[in-house]
Design an enzyme around this catalytic site. Structure first.
Site, mmCIF file in Angstrom:
data_model
loop_
_atom_site.group_PDB
_atom_site.id
_atom_site.type_symbol
_atom_site.label_atom_id
_atom_site.label_comp_id
_atom_site.label_asym_id
_atom_site.label_seq_id
_atom_site.Cartn_x
_atom_site.Cartn_y
_atom_site.Cartn_z
ATOM 1 N N ASN A 173 -11.225 13.740 1.856
ATOM 2 C CA ASN A 173 -12.344 12.958 2.402
ATOM 3 C C ASN A 173 -13.807 13.652 2.126
ATOM 4 O OD1 ASN A 173 -10.636 11.105 2.426
ATOM 5 N ND2 ASN A 173 -10.602 11.145 4.806
ATOM 6 N N LYS A 217 2.238 -3.897 7.268
ATOM 7 C CA LYS A 217 2.602 -4.019 5.858
ATOM 8 C C LYS A 217 4.095 -3.564 5.643
ATOM 9 C CE LYS A 217 -0.161 -4.858 2.890
ATOM 10 N NZ LYS A 217 -0.540 -6.250 2.343
ATOM 11 N N THR A 277 0.850 -1.133 0.219
ATOM 12 C CA THR A 277 -0.115 0.175 0.036
ATOM 13 C C THR A 277 0.796 1.200 -0.027
ATOM 14 O OG1 THR A 277 -1.412 1.263 1.536
ATOM 15 C CG2 THR A 277 -0.185 -0.484 2.542
ATOM 16 N N ASP A 278 0.294 2.484 -0.574
ATOM 17 C CA ASP A 278 1.217 3.595 -0.407
ATOM 18 C C ASP A 278 1.114 4.040 1.237
ATOM 19 O OD1 ASP A 278 -1.741 4.300 -0.187
ATOM 20 O OD2 ASP A 278 -1.567 5.887 -1.418
ATOM 21 N N GLU A 279 0.222 3.466 1.929
ATOM 22 C CA GLU A 279 0.489 3.948 3.412
ATOM 23 C C GLU A 279 1.797 3.584 4.192
ATOM 24 O OE1 GLU A 279 -3.046 3.393 5.659
ATOM 25 O OE2 GLU A 279 -4.476 3.315 3.918
ATOM 26 N N TYR A 328 -1.670 -0.896 11.105
ATOM 27 C CA TYR A 328 -1.712 -1.558 10.060
ATOM 28 C C TYR A 328 -0.651 -1.106 8.881
ATOM 29 C CZ TYR A 328 -3.372 -1.714 5.031
ATOM 30 O OH TYR A 328 -3.371 -2.059 3.557
HETATM 31 N N1 LIG Z 1 -8.348 -1.780 0.052
HETATM 32 C C1 LIG Z 1 -7.540 -0.956 -0.270
HETATM 33 O O1 LIG Z 1 -7.703 0.408 -0.624
HETATM 34 C C2 LIG Z 1 -5.997 -1.398 -0.475
HETATM 35 C C3 LIG Z 1 -5.002 -0.370 -0.781
HETATM 36 C C4 LIG Z 1 -3.669 -0.668 -1.115
HETATM 37 C C5 LIG Z 1 -3.355 -1.970 -0.739
HETATM 38 N N2 LIG Z 1 -4.230 -3.159 -0.008
HETATM 39 C C6 LIG Z 1 -3.873 -4.264 0.234
HETATM 40 O O2 LIG Z 1 -4.380 -5.124 -0.623
HETATM 41 C C7 LIG Z 1 -4.752 -6.463 -0.050
HETATM 42 C C8 LIG Z 1 -6.388 -6.611 -0.124
HETATM 43 O O3 LIG Z 1 -6.911 -5.685 0.369
HETATM 44 P P1 LIG Z 1 -8.476 -5.885 0.684
HETATM 45 O O4 LIG Z 1 -9.015 -4.348 0.581
HETATM 46 O O5 LIG Z 1 -9.030 -6.764 -0.745
HETATM 47 O O6 LIG Z 1 -8.693 -6.595 1.780
HETATM 48 P P2 LIG Z 1 -10.103 -7.464 2.492
HETATM 49 O O7 LIG Z 1 -9.862 -7.169 4.066
HETATM 50 O O8 LIG Z 1 -11.253 -7.046 1.748
HETATM 51 O O9 LIG Z 1 -9.768 -8.935 2.229
HETATM 52 C C9 LIG Z 1 -8.442 -9.593 2.700
HETATM 53 C C10 LIG Z 1 -8.861 -11.090 2.580
HETATM 54 O O10 LIG Z 1 -7.731 -11.986 3.182
HETATM 55 C C11 LIG Z 1 -8.316 -12.919 4.016
HETATM 56 N N3 LIG Z 1 -7.401 -13.271 4.960
HETATM 57 C C12 LIG Z 1 -7.239 -12.483 5.874
HETATM 58 N N4 LIG Z 1 -6.510 -13.283 6.981
HETATM 59 C C13 LIG Z 1 -5.941 -14.392 6.144
HETATM 60 C C14 LIG Z 1 -5.335 -15.545 6.591
HETATM 61 N N5 LIG Z 1 -4.536 -15.685 8.009
HETATM 62 N N6 LIG Z 1 -5.089 -16.575 5.819
HETATM 63 C C15 LIG Z 1 -5.899 -16.668 4.490
HETATM 64 N N7 LIG Z 1 -6.671 -15.621 4.320
HETATM 65 C C16 LIG Z 1 -6.629 -14.333 5.101
HETATM 66 C C17 LIG Z 1 -9.792 -12.435 4.430
HETATM 67 O O11 LIG Z 1 -10.689 -13.495 4.583
HETATM 68 C C18 LIG Z 1 -9.925 -11.509 3.153
HETATM 69 O O12 LIG Z 1 -10.967 -12.292 2.246
HETATM 70 C C19 LIG Z 1 -4.009 -6.279 1.412
HETATM 71 O O13 LIG Z 1 -2.818 -6.813 1.485
HETATM 72 C C20 LIG Z 1 -4.151 -4.681 1.511
HETATM 73 O O14 LIG Z 1 -3.333 -4.429 2.637
HETATM 74 C C21 LIG Z 1 -5.485 -2.409 0.213
#
Ligand SMILES: NC(=O)c1ccc[n+]([C@@H]2O[C@H](COP(=O)([O-])OP(=O)(O)OC[C@H]3O[C@@H](n4cnc5c(N)ncnc54)[C@H](O)[C@@H]3O)[C@@H](O)[C@H]2O)c1
Length: 336
Positions: free
Chosen positions: A256, A161, A132-134, A157
């Site tokens: 926001n 990451k 993530t960019d965070e 968080y």
């Molecule tokens: N949503 C955003 O805006 C965003 C932006 C940048 C990066 N990310 C990164 O992208 C990735 C996906 O984000 P998202 O928004 O789809 O997340 P999400 O929370 O919607 O989904 C996470 C998924 O991981 C699964 N999970 C959690 N713990 C687990 C484990 N121990 N074993 C197996 N599965 C497990 C959950 O069941 C879920 O289906 C993450 O790594 C997040 O850090 C998200």
């Protein structure tokens, strides 16, 4: 090419918001001809329905399992002749990380470590880390993050990451693993959990409640429609270079407050400049450590041919009409 179109992919967290969009994208919008093995624990954040359209494909297999289960993951890598692991699985909500940081350390750091240990035994497998960019922390009034910006995470968080990214990079350096990392800006679109900004605001709106906004709402974020993220990721996997990190940026940056006003304007069908903010928005105590501004330089990925296709106005309309149809079909919005 890091990943061939016929590759067998193990996707962790494929039942989450972004992982499921990527799997749907592979099957519906590319000439991908390989197999997808989705390993997901199905935590509160997942949605089984998000992959209903892929379930009947003989090229899709699902396992409900924890990424901590090393022996099981190793067996999958071997039995399914996996060529690449795309690692989405994580705990992802900043507010939860402030309340319960330990599960973020456990899933995001320890979970990534376990996967890397598995790959170490099969070093022909490519590993892509969804970051993530965070991890870069907060910008002031100006400037942008880029792939070499030093990490300065603010929340547990983002720190978890960041730590997992460092493990990934160190396994490439120390053990010669083939890795890539992507740093994406905020994603939005269908199937996102209600705890995140846009679905949360829509949920309140459709319950006729005021929309709760942290502090003044002046924090700036860059936004990408989740299908564009899938396209960006596929560009990295098919055209990127091993060992590299790529920033994934969207089309627009807004405060926001501006996002919430756009949501209200679309839902109410009232021009933004005619909205009576105080009637629809309630400002609540700000999140501790809230980053002020994120913005990312996406030139490196653009040079591989990626360009986002859906701007925020179009993406927001698509998202709102999806939530309206899927989640709030029988509710009418009156604004309070
Ligand atoms: N949503 C955003 O805006 C965003 C932006 C940048 C990066 N990310 C990164 O992208 C990735 C996906 O984000 P998202 O928004 O789809 O997340 P999400 O929370 O919607 O989904 C996470 C998924 O991981 C699964 N999970 C959690 N713990 C687990 C484990 N121990 N074993 C197996 N599965 C497990 C959950 O069941 C879920 O289906 C993450 O790594 C997040 O850090 C998200």
């Amino acid at each position: 090419m890091l990943v061939k179109k016929s590759a067998n992919l193990l996707i962790t967290g494929g039942s989450g918001f972004m992982g499921s969009a990527f799997i749907r994208f592979l099957f519906e919008q590319t000439d991908f001809s390989g197999r997808v093995i989705n390993v997901d624990l199905l935590t509160y954040a997942s949605s089984k329905r998000s992959l209903a359209s892929c379930e009947s494909s003989p090229r899709y297999t699902f396992y409900q399992a924890n990424i901590h289960h090393q022996a099981f993951i190793e067996e999958l890598l071997l039995n399914h002749e996996i060529d690449a692991v795309i690692h989405f699985a994580a705990e992802t909500h900043v507010d939860r990380s402030i309340q319960h940081p330990e599960v973020f350390v456990d899933t995001n750091i320890r979970g990534t470590f376990t996967l890397l240990e598995c790959i170490r035994k099969y070093p022909h497998i490519h590993f892509h880390q969804i970051s993530t960019d965070e991890v870069f922390g907060s910008l002031g009034e100006g400037g942008t993050f880029h792939e070499h910006t030093p990490y300065r995470p603010s929340s547990p968080y983002a720190a978890s990451k960041a730590a997992s990214d460092h493990l990934v990079s160190s396994y490439a350096k120390t053990y010669g693993l083939s890795i890539t990392i992507s740093h994406s800006v905020n994603n939005y679109g269908p199937f996102q959990h209600r705890e995140k900004l846009i679905p949360c605001m829509l949920h309140k709106a459709f319950q006729n409640k005021k929309l709760p906004l942290y502090g003044s709402g002046q924090q700036e974020r860059s936004w990408i429609y989740v299908d564009d993220h899938a396209f960006a990721l596929w560009t990295i996997l098919t055209k990127g270079e091993k060992g590299q990190a790529y920033g994934i940026c969207g089309t627009d940056i807004f405060t926001n407050l501006a996002v919430v006003k756009k949501i209200l304007s679309t839902v109410l069908d009232v021009p933004e400049n005619q909205l009576d903010e105080s009637a629809y928005i309630s400002h609540i105590a700000d999140r501790p450590g809230h980053d002020f501004r994120y913005a990312l330089d996406g030139k490196k990925l653009h040079s591989l041919g990626y360009k986002p296709k859906i701007d925020f106005a179009e993406g927001l309309k698509k998202t709102i009409s999806w939530y309206k149809k899927e989640r709030y079909a029988n509710t009418a919005f009156s604004g309070r």
